[in-house]
Motif scaffolding. Structure first.
Motif, short mmCIF file in Angstrom:
data_model
loop_
_atom_site.label_atom_id
_atom_site.label_comp_id
_atom_site.label_asym_id
_atom_site.label_seq_id
_atom_site.Cartn_x
_atom_site.Cartn_y
_atom_site.Cartn_z
N SER A 259 0.81 -1.21 0.00
CA SER A 259 0.00 0.00 0.00
C SER A 259 0.84 1.26 0.00
O SER A 259 0.45 2.29 -0.57
N PHE A 260 2.02 1.19 0.65
CA PHE A 260 2.85 2.37 0.81
C PHE A 260 4.26 2.11 0.28
O PHE A 260 4.76 0.98 0.29
N LEU A 261 4.87 3.21 -0.14
CA LEU A 261 6.25 3.19 -0.60
C LEU A 261 7.00 4.32 0.11
O LEU A 261 6.51 5.44 0.18
N ALA A 262 8.15 4.00 0.67
CA ALA A 262 8.96 5.01 1.36
C ALA A 262 10.26 5.21 0.60
O ALA A 262 10.92 4.24 0.20
N THR A 263 10.64 6.46 0.40
CA THR A 263 11.89 6.80 -0.26
C THR A 263 12.67 7.77 0.61
O THR A 263 12.10 8.59 1.33
N SER A 264 13.99 7.67 0.57
CA SER A 264 14.85 8.63 1.25
C SER A 264 15.83 9.20 0.24
O SER A 264 16.17 8.55 -0.75
N THR A 269 15.54 13.72 3.80
CA THR A 269 14.08 13.66 3.82
C THR A 269 13.61 12.26 3.46
O THR A 269 14.16 11.62 2.57
N VAL A 270 12.58 11.79 4.16
CA VAL A 270 11.89 10.55 3.84
C VAL A 270 10.47 10.89 3.40
O VAL A 270 9.76 11.62 4.09
N ILE A 271 10.08 10.39 2.23
CA ILE A 271 8.74 10.63 1.70
C ILE A 271 8.00 9.29 1.65
O ILE A 271 8.53 8.30 1.15
N VAL A 272 6.78 9.28 2.18
CA VAL A 272 5.92 8.11 2.11
C VAL A 272 4.86 8.35 1.04
O VAL A 272 4.17 9.37 1.06
N TRP A 273 4.76 7.39 0.10
CA TRP A 273 3.84 7.50 -1.03
C TRP A 273 2.75 6.45 -0.93
O TRP A 273 2.98 5.34 -0.44
N LYS A 274 1.57 6.81 -1.41
CA LYS A 274 0.49 5.84 -1.57
C LYS A 274 0.62 5.24 -2.95
O LYS A 274 0.54 5.95 -3.98
#
Length: 447
Positions: A259-264, A269-274
C-alpha cells in the motif's frame, strides 16, 4: 491455666524472622567486572554481549534462589495484559507485534565470506539475497551469484558496458534488476541466464541508485536526479514522479501489503507515497541523511527509520495511518551511526547495525530489538560500518556485509551444532562469492 493463656498470646503475636530478600547478590560493579573479565574480552573474534548478560542474569537468579529460598510475597493487582494480533501473542505496551524468541540464541557466524573491493558508497546497493536463497553482489561491473546450499557460483557476462551501483531480486527469485552504465536499467533472467530487457533512465546523464520490486511484474527505480520511475517487468514505463529535483534518491522500500512506498534522499528527507496513485502521504525531516528504512513484516502501517541526532544514532518508529512518531529509542550508542535496519519476517524483531566511533577507530555492532528499548541480541564481530542486513532461508539466516570486506552469515534462530567454516590459516576471511585474482604483498594467489 495462666501459662496456657500466655502461650496462646505468644503464638498469636509471633512474627517469623524474614530474610532480607532485597539484598543485591552481585553489585553493578561486579557485573561490569564480569563483562570486562579476560575470559570475555579475549580475542575470540565474536562476542554476543546480550547472551553474556543473559547468562549472568540466570546465574544471579539461581544464586539468589539457592541462598534465599524464601520468595517475597507480592500480590500483582494488575498483571500485564496480553492481546492477540493475527495469532501473535504480544504485550499490550509493545510498539510493534513480535513472536518473541525465549532467549539469545545467535552464536558465531556459520560462514564468513571475503568481499574484496567492496563498494561502500552511501548511494549504492550492491548486494541482495533472493527468495531462492541466492546471494548476489556486484564485483568488477558484473553480478556474481552464490548459492549457499549447493556452493554453486555464477556470474553475468553479457551486460554491455557493465553493471553499476545496484542489484535487486524479484520476489520469486527468477530474475533481478540492475543499474547499467551509464544511464540504463536492465533485467537479468536466471533461467535463460541472460539479460532479457533494457531501457534508459529519465535523463542521459543520470544514474540508477536504487531499485525495488512491488511484485513480480512491477519495478520501481530511483535515480541521481531525484526521479522515481515505475516500470513493468518488461521495462515499459508506467509513471514518473519527481521527489526532489536534482536530489539523489538513495533508498526505496515497500510495505508488506504493497500500500505504501517510502523513499529517502540526499536532502535528509523521507517521503511516504500511496502506491495506488503515487500521492505523497507525508514527509519526515531529519538532521542527517537516512538510508536505513524498514517496514514491519505484517503490520503495514509501521515504518522504522535510522536517524542521527546530536552525534548519536536512534531508531524511530512511525505510524503511517496517524502520521505520528509512536516510539523513539532511548538506549542508543554514543558517537554512533546506523548503517542498516530490517525486521525479521518470522519473529518481527528489529535488527539494527550501528557503527560506534572511538577516536580514530570504531566497531560495528548488530543489535536485535524485541521492543524499542529491549535488546535481546548484541553481536560484535565487524570493525567497520555494516551497510547491509539481508535475510535468507525465509528469514532464518541473516547476512551482514561490512566495509571491512567481510560477509557474515548467521543462524538467526540458533544452531549450536554448526561450527564456523574457516580457511587453513584460521583467518576471518574464508571464501569469495566468485573466484578472482587477488594480489598480496608476498604472492599472487587464486582464492
Amino acid at each position: 491455666m495462666f501459662g496456657s493463656i500466655n502461650s496462646k498470646k505468644y503464638f498469636d503475636r509471633f512474627i517469623p524472622r524474614r530474610i532480607n530478600t532485597e539484598i543485591d547478590i552481585m553489585r553493578s560493579s561486579d557485573a561490569a567486572g564480569l563483562l570486562n573479565s579476560p575470559d570475555v574480552q579475549s580475542d575470540v573474534g565474536f562476542i554476543n554481549y546480550a547472551k553474556v548478560r543473559y547468562h549472568h542474569g540466570n546465574f544471579q537468579k539461581l544464586l539468589r534462589n539457592t541462598l534465599l529460598p524464601l520468595e517475597a510475597k507480592v500480590l500483582n493487582f494488575f498483571p500485564p495484559k496480553k492481546i492477540s494480533f493475527n495469532g501473535v501473542s504480544t504485550q499490550w505496551n509493545e510498539t510493534w507485534p513480535v513472536k518473541l524468541r525465549r532467549k539469545p540464541v545467535i552464536g558465531p557466524p556459520e560462514m564468513i565470506l571475503d568481499m574484496p573491493q567492496f563498494d561502500s558508497h552511501l548511494c549504492h546497493h550492491v548486494a541482495d539475497w533472493s527468495s531462492q536463497n541466492c546471494l548476489a553482489t556486484i564485483f568488477e561491473n558484473e553480478v556474481h551469484m552464490w548459492y549457499p546450499d549447493t556452493d554453486c557460483r555464477r556470474a553475468t557476462t553479457n551486460t554491455g558496458q557493465g553493471v553499476q551501483h545496484c542489484v535487486k531480486w524479484a520476489p520469486d527469485g527468477s530474475k533481478f534488476a540492475v543499474g547499467l552504465f551509464p544511464n540504463r536499467i536492465g533485467i537479468w533472467c536466471i533461467v535463460k541466464n541472460k539479460q532479457i530487457h533494457e531501457n534508459h533512465c529519465c535523463l542521459h546523464f543520470c544514474e540508477i541508485f536504487c531499485l525495488e520490486w512491488l511484485d513480480n511484474k512491477t519495478l520501481v527505480a530511483g535515480c541521481s536526479r531525484g526521479i522515481l520511475s515505475i516500470y513493468t517487468s518488461e521495462l515499459n514505463l508506467l509513471k514518473r514522479v519527481c521527489c526532489f529535483p536534482k536530489c539523489s534518491i538513495i533508498n526505496i522500500t515497500v510495505s508488506c501489503d504493497k500500500s505504501f512506498l517510502a523513499t529517502s534522499n540526499i536532502n535528509k528527507t523521507v517521503i511516504v507515497w500511496k502506491i495506488s496513485d503515487m500521492e505523497r502521504v507525508f514527509t519526515i525531516k531529519s538532521k542527517s541523511i537516512i538510508r536505513a528504512l524498514a517496514w514491519h513484516p505484517w503490520k503495514s502501517s509501521l515504518l522504522a527509520c535510522g536517524c542521527t541526532d546530536e552525534a548519536s544514532a536512534r531508531v524511530t518508529i512511525w505510524n503511517i495511518n496517524t502520521q505520528n512518531q509512536v516510539a523513539r529509542e532511548k538506549t542508543c550508542y554514543k558517537n554512533s551511526s546506523i548503517g542498516a535496519l530490517t525486521f525479521n519476517p518470522i519473529s518481527g524483531e528489529l535488527v539494527v547495525s550501528y557503527f560506534v566511533r572511538d577516536n580514530h577507530a570504531g566497531i560495528g555492532i548488530i543489535t536485535v530489538l524485541s521492543n524499542i528499548d529491549t535488546v535481546v541480541e548484541e553481536l560484535h564481530i565487524h570493525d567497520a560500518p555494516i551497510l547491509y542486513l539481508l535475510w535468507g532461508s525465509g528469514g532464518r539466516q541473516l547476512a551482514s556485509i561490512s566495509a571491512d570486506e567481510n560477509l557474515c552469515i548467521w543462524n538467526f534462530f540458533g544452531n549450536p551444532s554448526i561450527e564456523i567454516k574457516q580457511t587453513q590459516d584460521n583467518s576471518r576471511r574464508s571464501n569469495l562469492l566468485y573466484p578472482c585474482i587477488r594480489i598480496t604483498p608476498t604472492r599472487l594467489e587464486w582464492i
